[in-house]
Structure formats: C-alpha cells, structure tokens
Design a protein around this motif. Sequence first.
Motif, mmCIF file in Angstrom:
data_model
loop_
_atom_site.group_PDB
_atom_site.id
_atom_site.type_symbol
_atom_site.label_atom_id
_atom_site.label_comp_id
_atom_site.label_asym_id
_atom_site.label_seq_id
_atom_site.Cartn_x
_atom_site.Cartn_y
_atom_site.Cartn_z
ATOM 1 N N LEU A 1 2.234 -2.590 5.926
ATOM 2 C CA LEU A 1 1.532 -3.871 5.807
ATOM 3 C C LEU A 1 2.222 -4.807 4.830
ATOM 4 N N GLY A 2 2.831 -4.251 3.813
ATOM 5 C CA GLY A 2 3.466 -5.073 2.789
ATOM 6 C C GLY A 2 3.842 -4.225 1.598
ATOM 7 N N LEU B 1 -1.311 4.273 7.299
ATOM 8 C CA LEU B 1 -1.427 5.689 6.987
ATOM 9 C C LEU B 1 -0.442 6.016 5.875
ATOM 10 N N GLY B 2 -0.672 7.113 5.184
ATOM 11 C CA GLY B 2 0.293 7.578 4.209
ATOM 12 C C GLY B 2 1.468 8.249 4.910
ATOM 13 N N LEU B 3 2.662 8.156 4.303
ATOM 14 C CA LEU B 3 3.863 8.732 4.904
ATOM 15 C C LEU B 3 4.830 9.128 3.792
ATOM 16 N N ILE C 1 1.801 4.227 1.127
ATOM 17 C CA ILE C 1 0.505 4.625 0.571
ATOM 18 C C ILE C 1 -0.581 4.170 1.540
ATOM 19 N N ASP C 2 -1.475 5.070 1.902
ATOM 20 C CA ASP C 2 -2.579 4.724 2.790
ATOM 21 C C ASP C 2 -3.372 3.559 2.189
ATOM 22 N N TRP C 3 -3.661 2.557 3.017
ATOM 23 C CA TRP C 3 -4.344 1.348 2.542
ATOM 24 C C TRP C 3 -5.687 1.641 1.909
ATOM 25 N N ARG C 4 -6.274 2.802 2.225
ATOM 26 C CA ARG C 4 -7.599 3.128 1.706
ATOM 27 C C ARG C 4 -7.567 3.829 0.345
ATOM 28 N N SER C 5 -6.377 4.243 -0.100
ATOM 29 C CA SER C 5 -6.272 4.973 -1.360
ATOM 30 C C SER C 5 -6.506 4.026 -2.540
ATOM 31 N N PRO C 6 -6.980 4.567 -3.673
ATOM 32 C CA PRO C 6 -7.192 3.711 -4.862
ATOM 33 C C PRO C 6 -5.916 3.004 -5.314
#
Length: 724
Positions: A86-87, A103-105, A115-120
């Motif tokens: 995403l950026g 998603l994380g990768l 980093i997964d967009w939902r992670s802190p």
Amino acid sequence: MSSSAFNLPDHLTSKAEPSLIADDERHFTAIAESLERTITELSDRLDTARKAPGRLGQEVVERDVEVRMLASRLRALRRFGLDLCLGQMVSAGSPEPVYIGRLGLTDGAGHRLLIDWRSPAAEPFFGATHANPMGLVSRRRYRWTRGWISDYWDEVFSAEGSAGVEQLATLDDLSAFIASLGSSRSARMQDVLGTIQADQDAIIRASSRGALVVDGGPGTGKTVVALHRAAYLLYSDPRLGHHRGGVLFIGPHQPYLAYVADVLPSLGEEGVQTCTLRDLVPEGTSAMIEPDPEVARLKSSAELVKAIEPAVRFYEEPPRKGMIIETAYADIWLGVEEWTEAFESAAPGLAHNEARQEVWEELLNILADKPGTDDVPADLIRRVLAQNAELVDAFSKAWPLLDYTELVSDLWSVPAYLRRCAPWLSAAEVKKLQRQDSRAWTVSDLPLLDAAKQRLGDAGASRRKRQQAIALASEREVMDRVIDDLIAADDSELMVMTSLRGQDMQDKLVDDSAAPLAESDELAGPFAHIVVDEAQELTDAEWQMLLLRCPSRSFTVVGDRAQARHGFTESWQQRLERIGLAQLKLASLNINYRTPEEVMVEAEPVIRAALPDANVPTSIRSSGTAVVYGSTSELSSILANWLAAHAEGTACVISSGEPGSFPEMPRVSCLTPELSKGLEFDLVVLLTPEAFGSGIEGAVDRYVAMTRTTQQLVILTGSEALAR
C-alpha cells in the motif's frame, strides 16, 4: 511483470527520477521473489494436506481447517502481485522505510518485507496527521493500476523527511490525492485501503467491547469503515476469532452486498459472514413490505417479539390429569406430579423441539423407577414404555413438535391465542393484526418468525435423535448376539474373544457418529461481534434478531440519522439503550470524501428543510461540474451522451418506479432511492424526484439519491416548467 513496478504517465515523469524510486524498486524486487517462493511453498503444503488421510474424526476436522487456511492464504496472494503493498513510511531516527501491505510478508531469511495493515506497527501509516505525526517524518502512498504504480504521493511531517527529495517533486497539498478519491466507479466498490484517512482509521481500530456507534453523513466512508473494521477486529482481537463465533456483517439490501463483495477478500479476510436482515429467516427472500402502516408500527415493537415466549410456553404445560400405562409387566400410574417433574427437567435455554427428547427420556426414567417394575430389566421396561402407543400419543399432544411458521401464523389467525400471548394489546389492535392469509409474510413478520425459529429449534432434530437412538440400540443388540456367538465358539486357552465384552471395544464396534446430522444454519449464531451498516433503518423488533445472535453485545453500529426514511428523532444512545445496548461509545465522521461540493450545495437544503439538525458533512472535493436540471424527455440523450464521453465509470437512474423498469444500457443501473443506499456512481440521474413523496420519507429519499454521485448529478422533472 515489467522490470519496474512503476508505470507513470508522461505528465508525471518528474516522479520517475531514480533518486525518488530506486529504493522502492529494490524492495519490490524482494517482494516479487518472496511472493513466488511463498506461493510455491503454500501450493505444495496445500497439495500435501489435501492428500493426507484422515483416519479419525478429529484428524479430518484438523486437516480440513488447515486446507481452508492454506487455500485462503493462497487466494489472497494470487489475487494481488506487487500491489499487495500500500505504501511506506519513515519514522524519526530510522532511515529505513517500513512498507505496509494487505498481508504480512517475509523474505527467505525471515526479514519483514511487508507489515500487515492491521498490525499495531502499521497504525501511523493511516493515523498520522500534521497535527499528530505519530513519530513519522514522511509517508508515501501508491496508486496501483492493473498491477503497476500509476502515481504516488509523499507527505512530509518534518524537515528530516524532505531530505533528498529533489525539488519536492512528489509533494503537493494532497490535492491530487483527494482528486483520486473521485476516480471512475465500477460495479464493485473500488479498493480504498490505501486511502484510509486518520479519522476513519481511528474508528476502524477502536476496541470491540460494547457497542461503537459510527455516525456519519453521505460520503464520509461509513461503509469503508464498517468493512475494514470487520477485517481488523478478526485479525487483532483474539476474543472474536472464528472459533469464538466470528463476525457477522449486516448490509441493507442485496445490491449493496454485491457492490461490496470484493472488499473483505481484498483485505485478506474471507471468514466474515455477510447478509441482510431478510437472509436471517428463510421467508425473508419473498416477504413483501407491510401494506398497512399501523400494522407495521405494531410489529416494529420489541414488545410484540416477546409474545413468542408465552406462545411456545403454551405448548410446554404438563397435563392436568394422570393416566394408567398398561404393560405386560405392570400397570403404571403416571400422575400430574410425574408429568410436571419430567417437563421441568429440560435444560434452561434449550430450544423447544430439541428439549423434547430430554423430557421424553426423563419421563421414561420416572416410569421405569415406579413400583411394580423392580424385577424387570431397566432397558426392557424402558423399551416397552417407549413403544406404548397411548403414552406416545399423550406425550405428543402434551409436548408437540412445532413449526415456527405455524406458531406465528396462529398469532395472526387466532385472536384468543394472540390475546393470551400479548395481553397488553387492545382489542382493536388484536383485530388489526389478524389477516385472512396468515402466511402472507411481510418484512414486518421477520423478527417474530426469527424469534420463533430460534426458540423452537429444528423440528426434525428431536425426530432424528430419536431415530438415531433406536437405530443404535438395534445395532448394539445385533452386536451383542454376534459377540455371544464368537465367545461361545472360542476354544482358545486365553479366551481372546472375551475382550469383546469390554466397553471400549463395543464402542469401537458400534459407530455412534455415523448418523447423518442436520445442516447447520451459519447465520443462526452466536457471533462474537456484529457490524450493522445503515443501522438507522432498523426497527426495535429487527434489533432483537441481532441481539439474539450476539450475547456479548459487541456491535459496530453504522448509520446516519438524517438518512432514516421513517424518521429518527431520538439520539443514538436513546434508541440503542431502549433495545438493549447499554454500553455505548459514539464516533462521528464529518468529512465528505465522495460527494462533490457542487452536489452538496443542492442537497443540504433538501434535508435541512425536514431535519434542521441533520449531520450534513463538509465536502472536500469539487468536480467542477454544476448540477444539471432538465425534463424527463431528455433522459435517453443524457445517458447516451454520457456513455459516449466516458469509456469507464457507472451511472444510475434513481426513481420511485420499479428497479429495472427502464431499457437496459451498459454501465447504467436503475434503482429506487431505498435500494441505492450505500452505493455510489459517477453519474446519478434523479427521475421525477417530486414523485418520491412528501414529509420525512420523501425528503430522505431525495437527499440519499442526490448524494450517491461522485462526479455529476442530473435532476429531471416531469414538467417542463419545473426544469431549469
């Protein structure tokens, strides 16, 4: 794939300078390699899992869970390529950018690539503002088109962040970014994860405890927030995981669900159940709108839903007379006390039809322990009693299997029954609720049908359970005889066959899990969290359908009081506390990202005339196109000209007529104001809005219809004199 992830148009050549994108290019190369490796590994694991034998029930369940998990992850990775990213953002004191993904990768060495967009750790990417940079010095957002970056925007939060950016070529006041929010629409909601704003992100990441009310006008991104919050909560809150009940998402109508169908999968989440209120009850698909407003008002009350409990209790009252059960061994007296004891044995909260077998078993136990049966084996006397036609008939009348549609139908066709179950109704109201065809279901009936269905349970469950018990008992009898014959024929010194008498061995020989089970109702709940969009339209009775499915009272309630077709004079707190949601938090969205200011200037007076305190959001976009007024005779030419001038995008004709009542045209929908809620189009044509009606309903319908557009609004009236 191109050797470069960037495919910038000619007018953005300044953004293609190697000094600006070289680091990104190297990172995208690493992402591409990791994607290829990860997809290969997951494919191999999925193939192995599918071929793995499952010898026992638990092993089969675990294998199926793993297959679903691997398949879901593979679909998400294959759905996107490099546009998983995403950026990126740069934090103070850390020169290396952190890249944010759907998603994380990781790479082969375990280094984090996305980093997964939902992670802190990803929160500052969405939440940082110039007033509160959250530790960031810069942020870059990408715009992807068909797998390549067609534009990107840099924001700088400190002098450190602008270092090395040649002539600030990538910086602007976000006007280009804001303009991108008004890009052409399609039949499905466009991907907006990369454009989530700070006010929206704060709501997405709010705690799931209690009920969160998201109040916002048209274009503020309520639906975006609702969908992204569902995905975020499943990822971040272990109390809401699929094994804990999961998340249910309620939309207003089927066109809405079709419009948002791609959003959750694009967020890496396929486990959210989505439906409308109609979908919660089988009769909902064909239910009509209640023609009588007064009947609709009566049925909208949560109080009337409570009539279902006494309606069922009427069929759970023990007989008031005893009876003699004649058997070959003894005549057994079954008194009122024994009937009452058996009827009170049902576990609290167990559905009526499912409790029936428990009550029956307890009744047989009570009778088997009565004097006169001491010398008869317990299994034998129970079998004799269970086959006693007089007892079976008496019990079937005392605790019958019930169908939920028949129960509700009786309320609308038997006045005395309705008066008994709803004594607060006046005689006139009871008469008003009666109807000739008691099964002509309306939308207003759905809460009562749902309550009856939940309270009664599966009418076939008790029957299947009893048939299964009979079949297993018969199978055990046959197995006992076989074991007796094998033991009798065993002449070995160790008498090996006697081991067959062991309970463990008999359990293995008789498979009591082989009986077919009823298909589960995936929408019956309970759910750990429920998200409700366009919640301002729900009646108190309809709220009961959702409360039944969410014992934790964990809700995300999304809506706009100004868009309530039947009025919403209370506050959210007053409405929700009344229906049973006491722990409330309120969040407001006041920025209109979708609707051009030219349209809002025309729409605001429409709703304020009926609701002076309406939450009308402030538009931050201008399309440069004024609202056009004309005559209905111009409809065909307006649509034809627009389609010729726009190779992409969607249009919608909104009128009070039946949806689809106009000639079909590519990329043009025809909807009523009610069915247009939650949707958005590049061009909206209001056809004879004066026919939408008067009062609050008419004003809301006009306001909703006008604010569906992202670019242009055309209003066509039925009179040349009204056109301007």
